[in-house]
Design a protein around this motif. Structure first.
Motif, PDB file in Angstrom:
ATOM      1  N   ALA A 170       4.859   7.533   4.769  1.00  0.00           N
ATOM      2  CA  ALA A 170       5.047   8.981   4.769  1.00  0.00           C
ATOM      3  C   ALA A 170       4.646   9.626   3.451  1.00  0.00           C
ATOM      4  O   ALA A 170       4.300  10.816   3.414  1.00  0.00           O
ATOM      5  CB  ALA A 170       6.501   9.314   5.092  1.00  0.00           C
ATOM      6  N   VAL A 171       4.695   8.859   2.359  1.00  0.00           N
ATOM      7  CA  VAL A 171       4.354   9.396   1.027  1.00  0.00           C
ATOM      8  C   VAL A 171       3.472   8.384   0.290  1.00  0.00           C
ATOM      9  O   VAL A 171       3.630   8.156  -0.909  1.00  0.00           O
ATOM     10  CB  VAL A 171       5.616   9.710   0.202  1.00  0.00           C
ATOM     11  CG1 VAL A 171       6.351  10.912   0.769  1.00  0.00           C
ATOM     12  CG2 VAL A 171       6.542   8.494   0.121  1.00  0.00           C
ATOM     13  N   ALA A 172       2.533   7.785   1.009  1.00  0.00           N
ATOM     14  CA  ALA A 172       1.801   6.637   0.469  1.00  0.00           C
ATOM     15  C   ALA A 172       1.071   6.951  -0.831  1.00  0.00           C
ATOM     16  O   ALA A 172       1.129   6.174  -1.787  1.00  0.00           O
ATOM     17  CB  ALA A 172       0.817   6.110   1.513  1.00  0.00           C
ATOM     18  N   GLU A 173       0.385   8.084  -0.891  1.00  0.00           N
ATOM     19  CA  GLU A 173      -0.365   8.385  -2.113  1.00  0.00           C
ATOM     20  C   GLU A 173       0.574   8.545  -3.300  1.00  0.00           C
ATOM     21  O   GLU A 173       0.304   8.032  -4.393  1.00  0.00           O
ATOM     22  CB  GLU A 173      -1.222   9.637  -1.931  1.00  0.00           C
ATOM     23  CG  GLU A 173      -2.016   9.964  -3.175  1.00  0.00           C
ATOM     24  CD  GLU A 173      -3.296  10.743  -2.904  1.00  0.00           C
ATOM     25  OE1 GLU A 173      -3.863  11.264  -3.871  1.00  0.00           O
ATOM     26  OE2 GLU A 173      -3.715  10.817  -1.730  1.00  0.00           O
ATOM     27  N   ASP A 174       1.673   9.241  -3.120  1.00  0.00           N
ATOM     28  CA  ASP A 174       2.641   9.392  -4.206  1.00  0.00           C
ATOM     29  C   ASP A 174       3.254   8.052  -4.594  1.00  0.00           C
ATOM     30  O   ASP A 174       3.475   7.772  -5.788  1.00  0.00           O
ATOM     31  CB  ASP A 174       3.753  10.357  -3.795  1.00  0.00           C
ATOM     32  CG  ASP A 174       3.278  11.790  -3.706  1.00  0.00           C
ATOM     33  OD1 ASP A 174       2.249  12.118  -4.316  1.00  0.00           O
ATOM     34  OD2 ASP A 174       3.938  12.582  -3.004  1.00  0.00           O
ATOM     35  N   PHE A 175       3.540   7.243  -3.602  1.00  0.00           N
ATOM     36  CA  PHE A 175       4.160   5.933  -3.850  1.00  0.00           C
ATOM     37  C   PHE A 175       3.258   5.078  -4.736  1.00  0.00           C
ATOM     38  O   PHE A 175       3.684   4.593  -5.802  1.00  0.00           O
ATOM     39  CB  PHE A 175       4.419   5.228  -2.518  1.00  0.00           C
ATOM     40  CG  PHE A 175       5.014   3.851  -2.640  1.00  0.00           C
ATOM     41  CD1 PHE A 175       6.366   3.679  -2.897  1.00  0.00           C
ATOM     42  CD2 PHE A 175       4.217   2.727  -2.483  1.00  0.00           C
ATOM     43  CE1 PHE A 175       6.924   2.406  -2.993  1.00  0.00           C
ATOM     44  CE2 PHE A 175       4.754   1.448  -2.586  1.00  0.00           C
ATOM     45  CZ  PHE A 175       6.114   1.287  -2.836  1.00  0.00           C
TER      46      PHE A 175
END
Length: 305
Positions: A170-175
């Motif tokens: 759901a937040v892969a780039e931020d992760f």
């Protein structure tokens, strides 16, 4: 370096364990050295070091299964992403290239694969280099209390299949960006195209990356414990280079490594986690010194598995 490849290196897709194909960069000539990358990276993390080593050695630089452009099989059993399986990938592709014996250098996740390869295939791995990681069993043992928050992602990805993948997805780039930022104190280690490559490669590999980490909290830990109980030791020259993150968590990394390799050398480095990109000259020198050592005769207590 052009785009997402290493200048001067040829690329092949080679079958590993169970027919999973790995993306492999190959360059240079001479004795073989295999370089294995860490998280959240691909083989491209070795671009500087690989080009330097290729002047004297045959350098083999794969994407690990589940990462980069390599195959990403579904996690159908705990063994799909065990370090034993991933180690067999590496032994298999090296043999496909004509090498029964080779030096193996790993960073982070790649170092865990390297340790397992050296334990399981002591007659194949001639020298083992380890960058900024502890063996699986010791990693979990030294994490405790509030300071264990440094490894929060390991606990998240250790959870049963399903929820970690959905949460990270759901937040892969931020992760994945958060690790590139937190572990790069200079903020200048990654050119924009390389940083973009790492983020894109990782966001497209969430299930396999989680499966890799989940194995580290399960089947990999079981294998480490079995080897510790059997007093299995690393039988080849071993060199470790690392940040001094043991100071914060209250352990001596060199002492922990010498439980597995009594004659291991340990070298601290003033660098962040991504040291092969931040200080490639230091890492190249570390590798050259390691592979020049004469293998010792130590009874490892293992045979190929």
């Amino acid at each position: 370096m052009t785009g997402t490849t290493i200048d001067g290196f040829d690329y092949r897709r080679l079958p590993g364990e169970g027919g999973v194909h790995l993306n492999v960069a190959i360059g240079g000539a001479g004795d073989p050295i295999v370089l294995l990358h860490g998280f959240p990276q691909t083989h491209l993390m070795w671009r500087h070091v690989a080009r330097e080593l290729a002047g004297r050695y045959t350098v083999i630089v794969p994407d690990l299964r589940g990462y980069g452009a390599s195959g990403k099989p579904e996690e159908t059993s705990p063994d799909t992403y065990s370090k034993r399986t991933m180690a067999r990938d590496i032994v298999t592709i090296a043999r496909d290239l004509g090498y029964e014996r080779f030096s193996l250098i790993g960073h982070d996740r790649g170092a865990l694969v390297g340790v397992r390869a050296a334990l399981d295939h002591p007659d194949t791995v001639t020298h083992l280099g380890i960058l900024d990681v502890l063996p699986t069993m010791d990693t979990w043992d030294v994490l405790h209390g509030v300071d264990a928050a440094v490894a929060w992602h390991m606990y998240l990805m250790a959870q049963p299949k399903g929820l970690p993948e959905r949460m990270i997805g759901a937040v892969a780039e931020d992760f994945f960006s958060s690790f590139l930022d937190a572990w790069d104190p200079s903020g200048t280690t990654f050119p924009p195209d390389v940083r973009r490559h790492y983020i894109d490669s990782s966001t497209h590999a969430v299930p396999s990356i989680v499966a890799d980490y989940r194995a580290t909290a399960g089947i990999d830990l079981e294998m480490d414990r079995a080897d510790r109980e059997a007093n299995t030791r690393l039988a080849m020259p071993v060199g470790v280079i690392s940040q001094d993150w043991g100071a914060r968590l209250g352990f001596d990394a060199s002492a922990l490594w010498r439980k597995w390799a009594p004659d291991a050398s340990y070298q601290p480095i003033d660098a962040g986690h991504f040291m092969a990109e931040e200080k490639p000259g230091d890492i190249t020198a570390f590798i050259r010194e390691l592979v020049h050592r004469t293998p010792a005769r130590i009874d490892s207590g293992t045979s190929a598995r």
